[in-house]
Design a protein around this motif. Structure first.
Motif, PDB file in Angstrom:
ATOM      1  N   LYS A  44      22.181  43.077  57.806  1.00 29.68           N
ATOM      2  CA  LYS A  44      22.516  44.389  58.363  1.00 29.68           C
ATOM      3  C   LYS A  44      23.864  44.349  59.080  1.00 29.68           C
ATOM      4  CE  LYS A  44      20.139  45.749  61.939  1.00 29.68           C
ATOM      5  NZ  LYS A  44      19.117  46.333  62.851  1.00 29.68           N
ATOM      6  N   ASN A  45      24.093  43.311  59.860  1.00 31.60           N
ATOM      7  CA  ASN A  45      25.356  43.207  60.583  1.00 31.60           C
ATOM      8  C   ASN A  45      26.515  42.813  59.671  1.00 31.60           C
ATOM      9  OD1 ASN A  45      24.575  44.082  63.122  1.00 31.60           O
ATOM     10  ND2 ASN A  45      23.797  42.078  63.680  1.00 31.60           N
ATOM     11  N   LEU A  46      26.256  42.008  58.646  1.00 31.44           N
ATOM     12  CA  LEU A  46      27.319  41.694  57.692  1.00 31.44           C
ATOM     13  C   LEU A  46      27.788  42.961  56.978  1.00 31.44           C
ATOM     14  CD1 LEU A  46      26.122  38.314  56.142  1.00 31.44           C
ATOM     15  CD2 LEU A  46      28.139  38.693  57.561  1.00 31.44           C
ATOM     16  N   ILE A  47      26.838  43.834  56.630  1.00 32.30           N
ATOM     17  CA  ILE A  47      27.194  45.111  56.004  1.00 32.30           C
ATOM     18  C   ILE A  47      27.990  45.960  56.993  1.00 32.30           C
ATOM     19  CG2 ILE A  47      26.276  47.270  55.058  1.00 32.30           C
ATOM     20  CD1 ILE A  47      23.820  45.550  54.118  1.00 32.30           C
ATOM     21  N   ARG A  48      27.518  46.019  58.215  1.00 30.46           N
ATOM     22  CA  ARG A  48      28.184  46.813  59.260  1.00 30.46           C
ATOM     23  C   ARG A  48      29.615  46.315  59.499  1.00 30.46           C
ATOM     24  NH1 ARG A  48      24.525  46.607  63.593  1.00 30.46           N
ATOM     25  NH2 ARG A  48      23.743  48.612  62.875  1.00 30.46           N
ATOM     26  N   TYR A  49      29.772  45.028  59.737  1.00 31.90           N
ATOM     27  CA  TYR A  49      31.104  44.487  60.025  1.00 31.90           C
ATOM     28  C   TYR A  49      32.024  44.598  58.812  1.00 31.90           C
ATOM     29  CZ  TYR A  49      28.573  42.496  64.006  1.00 31.90           C
ATOM     30  OH  TYR A  49      27.798  42.325  65.124  1.00 31.90           O
ATOM     31  N   GLY A  50      31.471  44.381  57.626  1.00 35.41           N
ATOM     32  CA  GLY A  50      32.267  44.543  56.411  1.00 35.41           C
ATOM     33  C   GLY A  50      32.747  45.974  56.249  1.00 35.41           C
ATOM     34  N   GLY A  51      31.874  46.922  56.552  1.00 38.82           N
ATOM     35  CA  GLY A  51      32.247  48.334  56.467  1.00 38.82           C
ATOM     36  C   GLY A  51      33.346  48.694  57.447  1.00 38.82           C
ATOM     37  N   ILE A  52      33.241  48.170  58.654  1.00 44.65           N
ATOM     38  CA  ILE A  52      34.265  48.442  59.666  1.00 44.65           C
ATOM     39  C   ILE A  52      35.606  47.846  59.242  1.00 44.65           C
ATOM     40  CG2 ILE A  52      34.982  47.916  62.036  1.00 44.65           C
ATOM     41  CD1 ILE A  52      31.950  48.103  62.777  1.00 44.65           C
ATOM     42  N   VAL A  53      35.579  46.588  58.811  1.00 46.62           N
ATOM     43  CA  VAL A  53      36.824  45.926  58.403  1.00 46.62           C
ATOM     44  C   VAL A  53      37.440  46.646  57.201  1.00 46.62           C
ATOM     45  CG1 VAL A  53      37.776  43.786  57.432  1.00 46.62           C
ATOM     46  CG2 VAL A  53      36.195  43.683  59.368  1.00 46.62           C
ATOM     47  N   GLY A  54      36.616  47.008  56.219  1.00 45.88           N
ATOM     48  CA  GLY A  54      37.116  47.720  55.040  1.00 45.88           C
ATOM     49  C   GLY A  54      37.722  49.072  55.398  1.00 45.88           C
ATOM     50  N   CYS A  55      37.058  49.808  56.285  1.00 45.26           N
ATOM     51  CA  CYS A  55      37.595  51.108  56.708  1.00 45.26           C
ATOM     52  C   CYS A  55      38.912  50.942  57.458  1.00 45.26           C
ATOM     53  CB  CYS A  55      36.572  51.855  57.566  1.00 45.26           C
ATOM     54  SG  CYS A  55      35.241  52.624  56.631  1.00 45.26           S
ATOM     55  N   VAL A  56      39.026  49.918  58.287  1.00 42.39           N
ATOM     56  CA  VAL A  56      40.283  49.670  59.002  1.00 42.39           C
ATOM     57  C   VAL A  56      41.400  49.409  57.991  1.00 42.39           C
ATOM     58  CG1 VAL A  56      41.490  47.999  60.484  1.00 42.39           C
ATOM     59  CG2 VAL A  56      39.259  48.890  61.161  1.00 42.39           C
TER      60      VAL A  56
END
Length: 164
Positions: A44-56
């Motif tokens: 869940k957190n890998l998806i969350r952090y990946g999403g944040i990094v990708g959006c940045v």
């Protein structure tokens, strides 16, 4: 993304192709890093952090910036996107139950292949109509929708279980 660099940033075709490889280098490094992190960080957190990094990375890519910064942003997008698909598949038994997992994973894989077939077509149609500068914006919208959808699932109080 090579076409984006050629049309929107005025970079030569050879340089554009080389810069586009930074996306794939980001995916490779991101998969290696997330593989090591997966023993300590939940899917869940890998998806969350990946999403944040990708959006940045996509926010940076949307800005009117020099091509060499855009190339770095493309690397960041690959880095952020790397853990998302494997983590979604890994979290499936927890989210949908062991019994339904094979069917749900099949749907996830079919959806991924369908998206990888249709999204380039859609991007080409959008770029031909409104220009290559729209491609990162559309990708940012898609990435953001994915991020919001996964956050809604993560915050859901009731467990999603399917029975087969």
């Amino acid at each position: 993304m090579a076409s984006f660099f050629i049309v929107s940033k005025g970079v030569s075709p050879g340089t554009s192709a080389a810069l586009s490889s930074l996306f794939f280098i980001g995916i490779i490094l991101g998969r290696v890093i997330s593989g090591f992190l997966s023993t300590h960080v939940s899917s869940k957190n890998l998806i969350r952090y990946g999403g944040i990094v990708g959006c940045v990375g996509l926010v940076i890519l949307v800005m009117p910036i020099p091509y060499w910064i855009a190339a770095g942003a493309l690397f960041i997008v690959g880095l952020g996107g790397a853990p998302i698909y494997p983590s979604i598949v890994h979290a499936t038994p927890e989210r949908f139950g062991e019994k339904a997992s094979p069917s749900v994973i099949g749907l996830e894989m079919a959806s991924a292949y369908t998206g990888s077939t249709l999204i380039p077509l859609g991007m080409g149609l959008i770029a031909s109509q409104w220009g290559m500068s729209m491609v990162p914006l559309i990708l940012l919208i898609l990435f953001s929708v994915m991020f919001v959808a996964t956050e809604l699932v993560n915050r859901s109080n009731k467990a999603t279980r399917l029975t087969v």
